[in-house]
Structures are given as structure tokens and as C-alpha cells.
Design an enzyme around this catalytic site. Sequence first.
Site, PDB file in Angstrom:
ATOM      1  N   ASN A 157      -1.074   8.640   0.633  1.00  0.00           N
ATOM      2  CA  ASN A 157      -0.888   9.977   0.082  1.00  0.00           C
ATOM      3  C   ASN A 157      -1.481  11.005   1.037  1.00  0.00           C
ATOM      4  OD1 ASN A 157      -1.755  12.340  -1.912  1.00  0.00           O
ATOM      5  ND2 ASN A 157      -0.188  11.133  -2.913  1.00  0.00           N
ATOM      6  N   ASN A 188       0.847  -1.201   0.000  1.00  0.00           N
ATOM      7  CA  ASN A 188       0.000   0.000   0.000  1.00  0.00           C
ATOM      8  C   ASN A 188       0.875   1.242   0.000  1.00  0.00           C
ATOM      9  OD1 ASN A 188       0.649  -0.818   2.665  1.00  0.00           O
ATOM     10  ND2 ASN A 188      -1.144   0.155   3.544  1.00  0.00           N
ATOM     11  N   GLU A 246      -3.152  -4.759  -2.866  1.00  0.00           N
ATOM     12  CA  GLU A 246      -3.655  -5.683  -3.892  1.00  0.00           C
ATOM     13  C   GLU A 246      -3.781  -5.005  -5.236  1.00  0.00           C
ATOM     14  OE1 GLU A 246      -4.863  -4.788  -0.933  1.00  0.00           O
ATOM     15  OE2 GLU A 246      -6.755  -5.836  -0.630  1.00  0.00           O
TER      16      GLU A 246
HETATM   17  N1  THU Z   1      -5.310  -1.377   2.679  1.00  0.00           N
HETATM   18  C1  THU Z   1      -4.796  -2.204   1.727  1.00  0.00           C
HETATM   19  O1  THU Z   1      -3.659  -2.033   1.262  1.00  0.00           O
HETATM   20  N2  THU Z   1      -5.578  -3.222   1.285  1.00  0.00           N
HETATM   21  C2  THU Z   1      -6.840  -3.457   1.726  1.00  0.00           C
HETATM   22  O2  THU Z   1      -7.558  -4.248   1.144  1.00  0.00           O
HETATM   23  C3  THU Z   1      -7.300  -2.797   2.952  1.00  0.00           C
HETATM   24  C4  THU Z   1      -6.643  -1.497   3.229  1.00  0.00           C
HETATM   25  C5  THU Z   1      -4.484  -0.253   3.156  1.00  0.00           C
HETATM   26  C6  THU Z   1      -4.982   1.090   2.690  1.00  0.00           C
HETATM   27  C7  THU Z   1      -4.374   2.001   3.755  1.00  0.00           C
HETATM   28  O3  THU Z   1      -3.071   2.350   3.355  1.00  0.00           O
HETATM   29  C8  THU Z   1      -4.297   1.134   5.001  1.00  0.00           C
HETATM   30  O4  THU Z   1      -4.455  -0.200   4.554  1.00  0.00           O
HETATM   31  C9  THU Z   1      -5.345   1.438   6.037  1.00  0.00           C
HETATM   32  O5  THU Z   1      -6.620   1.448   5.504  1.00  0.00           O
END
Ligand code: THU
Length: 131
Positions: free
Chosen positions: A45, A42, A55
Amino acid sequence: MTDRQLADMAYDMLKFSYVPYSGFPVGAAILCADGTVFTGCNIENAAYGSTICAERTALVKAVSEGHRDDFVRIAVVGESEDYCWPCGACRQMLYEFAPGLEFLVGKADRSFVKLGFEELLPHGFGPKSLN
Ligand code: THU
């Protein structure tokens, strides 16, 4: 590629997560039928809504390299107590390309569960829904 190996590739991505706002790293690894794996993390920003999930990072890397209809399995992992369930936006975007995708969903202790789209997104809306 065993499930354990794919999950470990996702766990290895946690170190690249850019999470200054949530402090919640997520790693992902998507496996193609030919054995190619695309990884992601992830990336947040300052304009929070511009954040991309792990994902979707892995998926867009794969699609932009020519993979579309050969996704087999994806691992999504976090450092959370509970399993790091994929968010709705990621489920929807993955469904577009791989309604038969299998998921390995992991948590901090490096254990993971395996399940399919029939459980994560029943009656999903996909390309065929437009017919
Ligand atoms: N996040 C993901 O990378 N995948 C998901 O399916 C759930 C949420 C990340 C987004 C954000 O950077 C952090 O988790 C908290 O929501």
C-alpha cells in the site's frame, strides 16, 4: 497433500503479489486438517504500514471462512536468494491459532526447509499466556 505440493501452491501465488514498492513478492499456502488450503500473497500500500504479508493474507482468509484450530502446515516462499523467513508480526499472528504449526520456508530456486514454531518463536506469547 505433500510438502512439495503445498510449497508449489505458495509459489503459484507469487504472480498475484502486489509489490510496487518493495518489488519483493511473497506467496503463502496454509493447510488445514481436512485438506483445505488457503493461499495468500503480499499486498502493499502507498501508506507502507498498511501492507499485509502473504502469510497473514492466507491466515485471515482461513479464519474468516471458519477455520481456527485445525492448521497443520504453512508454506511461505519468495523469489529471494535466502529463504523467505516469516516476519515477526506473521509469526505472532499465526501463533495465536496454531502454536504447533509446521513451516515450509522457500527461496527462489524452489527449495524449502521445514521447521516448527519451537525454532521460529520459542517461548511465544499466546492465548494461554493470559491465564
Ligand atoms: N513480506 C511477507 O509477505 N511476508 C513476510 O513474512 C516478510 C515480508 C512482504 C511484506 C512486503 O510486501 C515485502 O515482503 C517486503 O518486506
